[in-house]
Design a protein around this motif. Structure first.
Motif, mmCIF file in Angstrom:
data_model
loop_
_atom_site.group_PDB
_atom_site.id
_atom_site.type_symbol
_atom_site.label_atom_id
_atom_site.label_comp_id
_atom_site.label_asym_id
_atom_site.label_seq_id
_atom_site.Cartn_x
_atom_site.Cartn_y
_atom_site.Cartn_z
ATOM 1 N N GLY A 209 57.795 66.728 81.528
ATOM 2 C CA GLY A 209 58.625 65.516 82.348
ATOM 3 C C GLY A 209 58.355 64.275 81.536
ATOM 4 N N CYS A 210 57.308 63.968 80.815
ATOM 5 C CA CYS A 210 57.152 62.749 80.380
ATOM 6 C C CYS A 210 58.094 62.463 79.052
ATOM 7 C CB CYS A 210 55.813 62.700 79.819
ATOM 8 S SG CYS A 210 54.711 62.231 81.108
ATOM 9 N N VAL A 211 58.113 63.670 78.082
ATOM 10 C CA VAL A 211 59.148 63.515 77.230
ATOM 11 C C VAL A 211 60.670 63.266 77.444
ATOM 12 C CG1 VAL A 211 57.570 64.072 75.279
ATOM 13 C CG2 VAL A 211 58.806 65.869 76.364
ATOM 14 N N ARG A 212 60.931 64.106 78.564
ATOM 15 C CA ARG A 212 62.412 64.235 78.987
ATOM 16 C C ARG A 212 62.739 62.721 79.613
ATOM 17 N NH1 ARG A 212 62.966 65.803 84.490
ATOM 18 N NH2 ARG A 212 61.691 64.226 84.760
ATOM 19 N N SER A 213 61.809 62.122 80.318
ATOM 20 C CA SER A 213 61.902 60.659 80.648
ATOM 21 C C SER A 213 61.925 59.736 79.662
ATOM 22 C CB SER A 213 60.725 60.403 81.816
ATOM 23 O OG SER A 213 60.701 61.045 82.873
ATOM 24 N N PHE A 214 61.362 59.715 78.660
ATOM 25 C CA PHE A 214 61.510 58.943 77.442
ATOM 26 C C PHE A 214 62.896 59.218 76.752
ATOM 27 C CE2 PHE A 214 56.738 59.073 76.420
ATOM 28 C CZ PHE A 214 56.260 58.412 77.684
ATOM 29 N N ALA A 215 63.212 60.569 76.625
ATOM 30 C CA ALA A 215 64.593 60.792 75.948
ATOM 31 C C ALA A 215 65.602 60.211 76.941
ATOM 32 C CB ALA A 215 64.676 62.183 75.949
ATOM 33 N N ASN A 216 65.572 60.286 78.375
ATOM 34 C CA ASN A 216 66.450 59.735 79.029
ATOM 35 C C ASN A 216 66.535 58.177 78.839
ATOM 36 O OD1 ASN A 216 67.316 62.236 79.684
ATOM 37 N ND2 ASN A 216 66.137 62.397 81.797
ATOM 38 N N ARG A 217 65.436 57.593 78.845
ATOM 39 C CA ARG A 217 65.592 56.153 78.929
ATOM 40 C C ARG A 217 66.019 55.672 77.541
ATOM 41 N NH1 ARG A 217 66.431 52.115 81.109
ATOM 42 N NH2 ARG A 217 65.442 52.816 83.029
ATOM 43 N N LEU A 218 65.639 56.594 76.399
ATOM 44 C CA LEU A 218 66.383 56.047 75.084
ATOM 45 C C LEU A 218 67.712 56.595 74.902
ATOM 46 C CD1 LEU A 218 63.122 57.237 73.144
ATOM 47 C CD2 LEU A 218 63.863 54.965 73.339
ATOM 48 N N GLU A 219 68.164 57.029 75.791
ATOM 49 C CA GLU A 219 69.668 57.637 76.012
ATOM 50 C C GLU A 219 69.908 58.631 74.928
ATOM 51 O OE1 GLU A 219 72.338 53.893 75.813
ATOM 52 O OE2 GLU A 219 71.602 53.347 77.688
ATOM 53 N N LEU A 220 68.876 59.459 74.848
ATOM 54 C CA LEU A 220 68.917 60.639 73.825
ATOM 55 C C LEU A 220 69.552 61.701 74.920
ATOM 56 C CD1 LEU A 220 65.949 60.082 71.836
ATOM 57 C CD2 LEU A 220 68.176 59.639 71.109
ATOM 58 N N ASP A 221 70.596 61.696 75.353
ATOM 59 C CA ASP A 221 71.158 62.591 76.478
ATOM 60 C C ASP A 221 70.844 64.039 75.982
ATOM 61 O OD1 ASP A 221 71.771 60.314 77.789
ATOM 62 O OD2 ASP A 221 73.767 60.489 77.322
ATOM 63 N N GLY A 222 71.332 64.245 74.791
ATOM 64 C CA GLY A 222 71.223 65.895 74.406
ATOM 65 C C GLY A 222 69.540 66.279 74.391
ATOM 66 N N ASP A 223 68.728 65.538 73.984
ATOM 67 C CA ASP A 223 67.449 65.592 74.098
ATOM 68 C C ASP A 223 66.909 65.853 75.384
ATOM 69 O OD1 ASP A 223 67.662 64.833 71.362
ATOM 70 O OD2 ASP A 223 65.811 63.866 71.157
ATOM 71 N N GLY A 224 67.260 64.787 76.363
ATOM 72 C CA GLY A 224 66.904 65.036 77.621
ATOM 73 C C GLY A 224 67.395 66.313 78.443
ATOM 74 N N ALA A 225 68.639 66.686 78.044
ATOM 75 C CA ALA A 225 69.063 67.976 78.640
ATOM 76 C C ALA A 225 68.214 69.182 78.109
ATOM 77 C CB ALA A 225 70.476 68.239 78.073
ATOM 78 N N VAL A 226 67.834 69.135 76.882
ATOM 79 C CA VAL A 226 67.038 70.398 76.533
ATOM 80 C C VAL A 226 65.872 70.178 76.919
ATOM 81 C CG1 VAL A 226 65.795 71.105 74.313
ATOM 82 C CG2 VAL A 226 68.257 70.435 74.155
ATOM 83 N N LEU A 227 65.075 69.323 77.048
ATOM 84 C CA LEU A 227 63.852 68.952 77.832
ATOM 85 C C LEU A 227 63.783 69.375 79.078
ATOM 86 C CD1 LEU A 227 62.635 65.966 75.553
ATOM 87 C CD2 LEU A 227 61.875 68.281 75.551
ATOM 88 N N GLN A 228 64.865 68.988 79.852
ATOM 89 C CA GLN A 228 65.017 69.514 81.313
ATOM 90 C C GLN A 228 64.933 70.922 81.503
ATOM 91 O OE1 GLN A 228 64.659 67.370 84.179
ATOM 92 N NE2 GLN A 228 65.233 69.228 85.318
ATOM 93 N N ASP A 229 65.903 71.330 80.594
ATOM 94 C CA ASP A 229 65.727 73.091 80.584
ATOM 95 C C ASP A 229 64.240 73.473 80.584
ATOM 96 O OD1 ASP A 229 67.322 75.611 81.019
ATOM 97 O OD2 ASP A 229 66.631 75.527 78.749
ATOM 98 N N CYS A 230 63.716 73.018 79.532
ATOM 99 C CA CYS A 230 62.242 73.679 79.249
ATOM 100 C C CYS A 230 61.209 73.295 80.490
ATOM 101 C CB CYS A 230 61.815 72.630 77.840
ATOM 102 S SG CYS A 230 62.437 73.213 76.286
ATOM 103 N N LEU A 231 61.597 72.157 80.992
ATOM 104 C CA LEU A 231 60.739 71.658 82.168
ATOM 105 C C LEU A 231 61.149 72.592 83.360
ATOM 106 C CD1 LEU A 231 58.821 69.753 83.826
ATOM 107 C CD2 LEU A 231 60.814 68.426 84.195
ATOM 108 N N MET A 232 62.260 72.903 83.442
ATOM 109 C CA MET A 232 62.622 73.775 84.518
ATOM 110 C C MET A 232 62.136 75.081 84.601
ATOM 111 S SD MET A 232 63.803 71.545 86.787
ATOM 112 C CE MET A 232 64.141 72.917 88.194
#
Length: 166
Positions: free
Chosen positions: A119-142
């Motif tokens: 959850g934390c790294v996904r939030s960081f990725a999203n804030r940094l506008e690393l959208d691809g990273d955020g999507a990958v991390l969201q999948d891992c989180l789910m």
């Protein structure tokens, strides 16, 4: 490495999460071997497969940012692994159903640590506008949350009732 920016923190935490996942795999395997419930043992095998997929995703993200994912050692997970071994593997149980309840408890503690990390790294990725990273991390989180919820269903669907009878 000095952590000066959110991106530095993001990369540091990805490596820490990779270490956490790597440390958790052996104890999850041990708990799977110790489980008496076949459903629980199978869920732990699936859990390890999920952990491995998460590690692959983290390694890929680190590589895309020119980082080696193995550069950290997660002390938090080290403690959780020690506790899991102590309370689910090495403890003297007279009843396999009670051990299964303990295994679920310890697995969920490991999982909740991973949920917080993802959850934390996904939030960081999203804030940094690393959208691809955020999507990958969201999948891992789910996927990790789904595994946790599956363990709750196993506990509430029979393991805890069987342990209460012992």
């Amino acid at each position: 490495m000095t952590i000066d920016t959110l991106k530095d923190l993001y990369l540091d935490q990805l490596k820490d999460l990779y270490s956490a996942c790597k440390q958790s795999m052996p104890v999850v395997t041990e708990m799977g071997r110790a489980a008496t419930s076949r459903e629980l043992a199978e869920a732990l095998i699936a859990g390890n497969e999920g952990i491995a997929r998460g590690m692959e995703a983290i390694a890929s993200l680190c590589s895309e940012h020119g980082q080696d994912p193995t550069g950290e050692h997660c002390k938090g997970m080290e403690g959780l692994v020690t506790e899991a071994r102590k309370h689910a593997i090495e403890a003297d149980f007279g009843n396999g159903d009670v051990r299964d309840a303990a295994i679920i408890t310890q697995y969920q503690r490991l999982t909740h640590y991973a949920i917080a990390g993802y959850g934390c790294v996904r939030s960081f990725a999203n804030r940094l506008e690393l959208d691809g990273d955020g999507a990958v991390l969201q999948d891992c989180l789910m996927r990790t949350r789904d595994g946790d919820e599956h363990m709750t269903r196993i506990a509430e669907g029979g393991v805890n009732a069987a342990a209460a009878q012992g």
